[in-house]
Motif scaffolding. Sequence first.
Motif, PDB file in Angstrom:
ATOM      1  N   ILE A 148     -17.825  -7.107  -6.909  1.00  0.00           N
ATOM      2  CA  ILE A 148     -16.381  -7.058  -6.667  1.00  0.00           C
ATOM      3  C   ILE A 148     -15.707  -6.166  -7.694  1.00  0.00           C
ATOM      4  N   GLU A 149     -16.076  -6.292  -8.934  1.00  0.00           N
ATOM      5  CA  GLU A 149     -15.488  -5.429  -9.969  1.00  0.00           C
ATOM      6  C   GLU A 149     -15.825  -3.965  -9.710  1.00  0.00           C
ATOM      7  N   ILE A 150     -17.049  -3.680  -9.283  1.00  0.00           N
ATOM      8  CA  ILE A 150     -17.423  -2.299  -8.958  1.00  0.00           C
ATOM      9  C   ILE A 150     -16.602  -1.802  -7.773  1.00  0.00           C
ATOM     10  N   GLY A 151     -16.431  -2.655  -6.765  1.00  0.00           N
ATOM     11  CA  GLY A 151     -15.629  -2.263  -5.609  1.00  0.00           C
ATOM     12  C   GLY A 151     -14.185  -1.957  -5.981  1.00  0.00           C
ATOM     13  N   LEU A 152     -13.610  -2.739  -6.864  1.00  0.00           N
ATOM     14  CA  LEU A 152     -12.239  -2.473  -7.311  1.00  0.00           C
ATOM     15  C   LEU A 152     -12.140  -1.101  -7.972  1.00  0.00           C
ATOM     16  N   ALA A 153     -13.127  -0.774  -8.775  1.00  0.00           N
ATOM     17  CA  ALA A 153     -13.120   0.538  -9.439  1.00  0.00           C
ATOM     18  C   ALA A 153     -13.380   1.667  -8.447  1.00  0.00           C
ATOM     19  N   SER A 173      -2.927 -23.490  -5.970  1.00  0.00           N
ATOM     20  CA  SER A 173      -2.685 -22.233  -5.253  1.00  0.00           C
ATOM     21  C   SER A 173      -2.736 -21.075  -6.235  1.00  0.00           C
ATOM     22  N   ARG A 174      -3.337 -19.992  -5.768  1.00  0.00           N
ATOM     23  CA  ARG A 174      -3.330 -18.747  -6.545  1.00  0.00           C
ATOM     24  C   ARG A 174      -3.093 -17.592  -5.583  1.00  0.00           C
ATOM     25  N   VAL A 175      -2.197 -16.713  -5.978  1.00  0.00           N
ATOM     26  CA  VAL A 175      -1.857 -15.550  -5.166  1.00  0.00           C
ATOM     27  C   VAL A 175      -2.071 -14.301  -6.018  1.00  0.00           C
ATOM     28  N   TYR A 176      -2.887 -13.387  -5.506  1.00  0.00           N
ATOM     29  CA  TYR A 176      -3.160 -12.116  -6.173  1.00  0.00           C
ATOM     30  C   TYR A 176      -2.625 -10.975  -5.312  1.00  0.00           C
ATOM     31  N   LEU A 177      -1.964 -10.030  -5.925  1.00  0.00           N
ATOM     32  CA  LEU A 177      -1.574  -8.789  -5.255  1.00  0.00           C
ATOM     33  C   LEU A 177      -2.347  -7.650  -5.893  1.00  0.00           C
ATOM     34  N   LEU A 178      -3.174  -6.959  -5.073  1.00  0.00           N
ATOM     35  CA  LEU A 178      -3.991  -5.844  -5.550  1.00  0.00           C
ATOM     36  C   LEU A 178      -3.448  -4.557  -4.946  1.00  0.00           C
ATOM     37  N   ARG A 179      -3.030  -3.639  -5.799  1.00  0.00           N
ATOM     38  CA  ARG A 179      -2.504  -2.364  -5.308  1.00  0.00           C
ATOM     39  C   ARG A 179      -3.526  -1.259  -5.546  1.00  0.00           C
ATOM     40  N   PHE A 180      -3.767  -0.488  -4.471  1.00  0.00           N
ATOM     41  CA  PHE A 180      -4.706   0.631  -4.521  1.00  0.00           C
ATOM     42  C   PHE A 180      -3.945   1.943  -4.372  1.00  0.00           C
ATOM     43  N   GLY A 181      -4.684   3.039  -4.390  1.00  0.00           N
ATOM     44  CA  GLY A 181      -4.052   4.344  -4.294  1.00  0.00           C
ATOM     45  C   GLY A 181      -3.599   4.711  -2.904  1.00  0.00           C
ATOM     46  N   SER A 182      -4.078   4.015  -1.898  1.00  0.00           N
ATOM     47  CA  SER A 182      -3.708   4.319  -0.516  1.00  0.00           C
ATOM     48  C   SER A 182      -3.962   3.098   0.356  1.00  0.00           C
ATOM     49  N   ALA A 183      -3.406   3.151   1.553  1.00  0.00           N
ATOM     50  CA  ALA A 183      -3.651   2.072   2.512  1.00  0.00           C
ATOM     51  C   ALA A 183      -5.114   2.039   2.931  1.00  0.00           C
ATOM     52  N   PHE A 189     -11.607  -1.768   0.739  1.00  0.00           N
ATOM     53  CA  PHE A 189     -12.039  -2.796  -0.207  1.00  0.00           C
ATOM     54  C   PHE A 189     -12.096  -4.160   0.466  1.00  0.00           C
ATOM     55  N   ASN A 190     -11.074  -4.455   1.239  1.00  0.00           N
ATOM     56  CA  ASN A 190     -11.047  -5.747   1.928  1.00  0.00           C
ATOM     57  C   ASN A 190     -12.184  -5.863   2.941  1.00  0.00           C
ATOM     58  N   ASP A 191     -12.474  -4.763   3.605  1.00  0.00           N
ATOM     59  CA  ASP A 191     -13.489  -4.780   4.650  1.00  0.00           C
ATOM     60  C   ASP A 191     -14.900  -4.685   4.080  1.00  0.00           C
ATOM     61  N   GLU A 192     -15.125  -3.702   3.223  1.00  0.00           N
ATOM     62  CA  GLU A 192     -16.481  -3.411   2.768  1.00  0.00           C
ATOM     63  C   GLU A 192     -16.933  -4.315   1.615  1.00  0.00           C
ATOM     64  N   THR A 193     -16.027  -4.597   0.666  1.00  0.00           N
ATOM     65  CA  THR A 193     -16.429  -5.377  -0.508  1.00  0.00           C
ATOM     66  C   THR A 193     -16.283  -6.876  -0.275  1.00  0.00           C
TER      67      THR A 193
END
Length: 282
Positions: A148-153, A173-183, A189-193
């Motif tokens: 997962i860490e590799i996928g984020l990078a 409850s925990r809510v994370y917002l992950l922002r990437f460089g593009s849609a 990341f959501n699909d592959e990782t």
Amino acid sequence: MTEPQSQGPQAEFPAVPAVPPGPGETAPPRDRRVLRSAGRWCTVAAVCLGLGAGTAYGITTLDRDRLPGLATGSDGRWDYPELSLPALPKGTPRPFSNQNDDGIHHADLRKLLLPAPKGARQDPKLTGDWTTPQRFASEYVKDERADIEIGLADYGLRHIAARGWTMPDGTESRVYLLRFGSAEAANDFNDETLGAAGGNAPEADLDATERFQEDHDWHGASKSYVYSYLYREQDGDGPVGSRQGYIHAGDTLAVIIQKRKNGGTAAVPFHQTAALQNQLLS
């Protein structure tokens, strides 16, 4: 039985008006009793009408939950504060507008996090500020954290903002917002990782949970350009211990995790949390 034969048109007689007493004459004693009785009934009717009007006014001015028998029971939703979108930097468009159809979020990511509901106890480590890839990866089993860490990078993660809380019934409850460089990067990341872009269950396993399945009770609160994937732990006939949701909105991926050890998690607040976070990202 036959109906009686009609005897032809019947004459309509005008009502005979009462003849008022002449000069020096008074109404007979019986007429005076009738008049007094009618007067008393008029007074009673006026009092009843006044009481009825006062009661109706009182009911309309009361709050619904103060009326016996009219209070509406809670459906399990949490009491979130009123939501508002943060101000954008000058000259930047809203996500998914005509000038920003790629869904780039220019607002401070921390301001797009769903606030904790009323009565919640704040997680001292997840207060709505920035967090690390390692903290996010720690939500999953140990064997998958490195991937997962590799996928984020690899997919160009820019920021992670997070908030956590615990409700009085023990639901975490925990809510994370992950922002990437593009849609595209957020989706990949959501699909592959994570493997959480549809299907029966995410491929990445949450820590200390069992098998998951698609949440068929979720009918979506998404706009056409925001995609929501919600899952619940397989429970058989028992309580649902954990739930997880993934909301892909342009360059940002929201990850929502809810757990409860005793009694299981409820569907209503989980769906409510997902719908509200969806609105903040839309």
